[in-house]
Design an enzyme around this catalytic site. Structure first.
Site, PDB file in Angstrom:
ATOM      1  N   GLY A   1      33.388  35.402  60.619  1.00 51.25           N
ATOM      2  CA  GLY A   1      33.627  35.477  59.070  1.00 51.25           C
ATOM      3  C   GLY A   1      32.501  36.757  59.014  1.00 51.25           C
ATOM      4  CB  SER A   2      29.460  37.116  55.543  1.00 56.14           C
ATOM      5  OG  SER A   2      29.177  36.100  54.966  1.00 56.14           O
TER       6      SER A   2
ATOM      7  N   GLY B   1      26.358  34.483  55.597  1.00 59.71           N
ATOM      8  CA  GLY B   1      27.029  33.143  56.189  1.00 59.71           C
ATOM      9  C   GLY B   1      27.498  32.638  57.457  1.00 59.71           C
ATOM     10  N   GLY B   2      27.544  33.116  58.869  1.00 61.77           N
ATOM     11  CA  GLY B   2      27.545  32.651  59.959  1.00 61.77           C
ATOM     12  C   GLY B   2      26.174  32.371  60.867  1.00 61.77           C
TER      13      GLY B   2
ATOM     14  CB  CYS C   1      36.099  41.723  62.622  1.00 62.41           C
ATOM     15  SG  CYS C   1      37.227  41.532  63.261  1.00 62.41           S
TER      16      CYS C   1
ATOM     17  CD  GLU D   1      35.247  38.244  65.076  1.00 63.00           C
ATOM     18  OE1 GLU D   1      35.932  38.072  65.811  1.00 63.00           O
ATOM     19  OE2 GLU D   1      34.862  39.751  64.507  1.00 63.00           O
TER      20      GLU D   1
END
Lengths: 471, 471
Positions: free
Chosen positions: A213-214, A217-218, A274, A237
């Site tokens: 994800g982002s 957030g990650g 991605c 990732e």
């Protein structure tokens, strides 16, 4: 074999503390029996899950269409990819559990050596934060789940809010089949809600977490995983600009062909990959092909995944186009989402490297470079990426050697005369890279080495054969 | 070949910011040439370093004796072990850099597949925090340095304050030999001082860190590594109580023999081993052998490594012996450090699992258990450890199966009818384990797989052969 019909309207409300506790109690209890099922037993269960997923395609695709706006062909391909992953990882587990053996040797240097038998153990319950942009391949039954199950780890999936009904429907297809093939209850569970996800990551019963994800957030979740009393591996990732370099000779001799490939790759799935090539380094000596500008202008792309991503794309692309030194080369005039091609030069990038940020959606930035030195310098400011792409002819070898050296330091996969948006599921795949592409550059989330993330080595010294694990 | 004579009085003052910057500039500049030297070139340099270390033994041992109080025989063995590690890792690098290859396949499932060639790259500059208790094997030229160099990574060693002169002397022996065999300047550097170590860990040029030491210090450094803008792997080996279980039949039939082995292991090096068996689970049905009590009483152990460790041992052992439910079985009356054997029962451990803490030094705790159920429950409260030891006869198989299941979840190495303080340097070794034994349970700091910690995978898609790395 049980055939389960998914319920297209079922969804999950935010998981409560009591529900979460029950989920982890069941997952923890599943650890032993799932390990005991063995590699072959789990492979059969994964094969059956793959078959069930394929069988359920017609029921699942309409739900996915509605929740993600992704086109049918893409979703159909993604289901097949997801099924293939389940099968391939199930087969590959026997390699991942590899054993190293040192026989006892009383005459060994530097000291007499006992017998050592090094094998692996499932790392424990895996918490998998599903992604928005691959509702099958990086979600409930996706690559993180498949690799964890192949390793013998029960999986708790934090479902993505972008496709809640599809998450439940997929689980309804896969979970009963796993159980029918010997996996214990608790092998695969779903939870929902941001707060439940955070609490789950703090649960002492979790042995590892995976996330796609982002960056924002990650990173927040990575920090939580590291701050636990008992830290756990967090395989995130996060973000990737994926630079692509077109060398001068290749640009001059086959610029239109390269431009067509670039256009197709950066607009694929409306740019929501991605691995989207977000930067195209192009020589100043060759004009950017008109064919690229017109392809962008004429593009008609589907809607983005959800409102949050739409808003994020608007914000990031607007900031990028308003950046000093950046101009608009072309933008699409029709379609539910708008393709955008921007341009700048290497000198501007060198003056302000922070201007290069990932823009999730159908936008890309062409960076004109004067010569190899400027190209290499500008490329050197790009952060860690999943991929780096090179288009070059034999005449470009000198510049390629320099570009390659810089890219190898910054990316997980070098793509040659091809585009990075296809990620083959294979032994030799590497889907990861230096931060922020991944939080652990030593691992991949796609390909059979994804299983390695969930296996902990253990050595047996002089242990009688009857007590050794059979991997 | 150059022969360098170490300077026994040279030491390092705390590294300044400017010196640190110069060290990392040189280390970063060494990355390319050290990688280019290749596996074979580095192996030759490591072989030469090993030979130089052996040649310098007579000069180094007196310095080590003075700074660590460790006996000569032990230090001599440790130098040989350190030299062997340099040689073995140099040889093993070719295996660690393993390549996976998928040929292109237009008919592949689920989509046509490009050619993929997956290899590895050195992860970058490695920062190695040296340990106090192994002044050679886990220090300047020790296992972390040897495995990083074999992987092609320049190494900056944060020297341990417990043996500053030995650190410099070892570096004087090894560094010039590495350089004489093609390693670039900056391949191996030393820094000193706690604050310099922290600043070094925050330096953006560091790609990974390794640490062997205390739980408190290691956790603080782990947290710093994770909190960096670009987090890096931190391979810490922090603390371990290393439970040993004696099954009832074995205790009854060969208790004295087991007790003798236990005594030798927990007092080896005055108990200053991270693999020291700190807990001995012993059946209530069999008296603890008098031979164990008298061996402890008659022990004459050498001085501990330094004042900080002496004070720490006093504090921890006193707290342990004053703990309710803990009594003193035996303690030594002579020697520069005092062996201490304590006793408690499994019920007390279950009532207060936090009472079990690592006590670095010559102390151990005997835990009496009533039956298999109580044994398994008490063992289940023990934190992650490097090792778990089992002494059992065939008649004990039923209890062993249960013990093994609990231990396999908690330790990195199972030791059978042997003692954990010997750590063979081999392919099948695993020196690590669940936290707090290690911060990354997926890795080992001893054995050839130690190299894996410093290699980052990279995939090459359709890249022409002339540009592929030759590992």
């Amino acid at each position: 074999m049980t055939t389960t019909t998914p319920t297209p309207t079922a969804t999950l409300s935010a998981t409560t503390d009591a529900e979460l506790d029950a989920v982890f109690a069941a997952a923890a209890a599943a650890r032993g029996p799932l390990a005991a099922l063995g590699i072959d037993g789990r492979r059969r269960a994964l094969d059956a899950a793959a078959a069930a997923l394929r069988d359920a395609a017609e029921a699942l695709i309409p739900i996915a269409r509605e929740e993600t706006h992704l086109p049918e062909g893409r979703l159909r391909g993604e289901i097949e990819r997801t099924a293939f992953q389940l099968e391939l990882y199930g087969q590959a587990a026997s390699t991942a559990f590899r054993v190293d053996h040192d026989p006892a040797d009383a005459a060994a240097d530097p000291a007499p050596r006992p017998e050592l038998y090094r094998s692996h153990r499932p790392i424990g319950v895996v918490l998998n934060f599903a992604a928005s942009n691959f509702p099958f391949a990086f979600s409930v039954a996706g690559t993180d789940t498949a690799s964890a199950l192949a390793a013998g780890c029960p999986v708790v999936v934090k479902t993505h809010s972008g496709h809640p009904r599809l998450s439940v429907a997929t689980w309804q297809v896969v979970a009963p089949v796993l159980e029918a093939h010997g996996c214990p209850p608790g092998t695969l569970a779903l939870i929902a809600g941001t707060q439940a996800g955070i609490r789950a990551l703090q649960d002492p019963r979790v042995g590892a977490a995976a996330f796609t994800g982002s960056l924002k957030g990650g990173r927040a979740l990575f920090d939580i995983a590291c701050a636990r009393p008992t830290p756990i591996p967090f395989y995130g990732e996060l973000g990737s600009v994926n630079p692509a370099v077109v060398a001068p000779h290749a640009a001059a001799t086959r610029g239109d062909e390269i431009a067509a490939g670039f256009f197709a790759s950066f607009t694929l799935g409306a740019g929501q990959y991605c691995t989207k090539p977000g930067l195209l380094f192009w020589p100043e000596s060759v004009p950017v092909p008109d064919s690229l500008l017109s392809a962008v202008r004429d593009a008609s792309l589907h809607e983005l995944l959800n409102e949050r991503i739409t808003a994020g794309f608007e914000d990031t692309s607007t900031a990028l186009e308003n950046h000093p030194g950046v101009s608009i080369l072309s933008r699409s005039e029709a379609g539910a989402s708008r393709a955008l091609l921007l341009a700048t030069d290497a000198a501007s990038v060198l003056a302000d490297p922070a201007s290069i940020v990932e823009c999730f959606g159908p936008a890309a930035l062409v960076i004109r470079y004067r010569d190899g030195a400027e190209l290499v310098d500008a490329l050197g400011t790009v952060e860690g990426s999943l991929t780096g792409t090179i288009h070059a002819d034999d005449e470009d070898d000198a510049i390629v050697r320099r570009v390659l050296g810089v890219m190898e330091d910054r990316v997980g996969r070098i793509v040659w005369d091809d585009w990075p948006t296809g990620v083959a599921v294979a032994v030799g795949q590497q889907h990861g890279g230096p931060y922020p592409a991944a939080t652990s550059s030593l691992h991949t989330s796609v390909g059979t080495h994804a299983i390695d993330r969930f296996l902990r080595p253990i050595a047996y010294q002089n242990v009688p054969e009857r007590f050794l694990p059979v991997p």
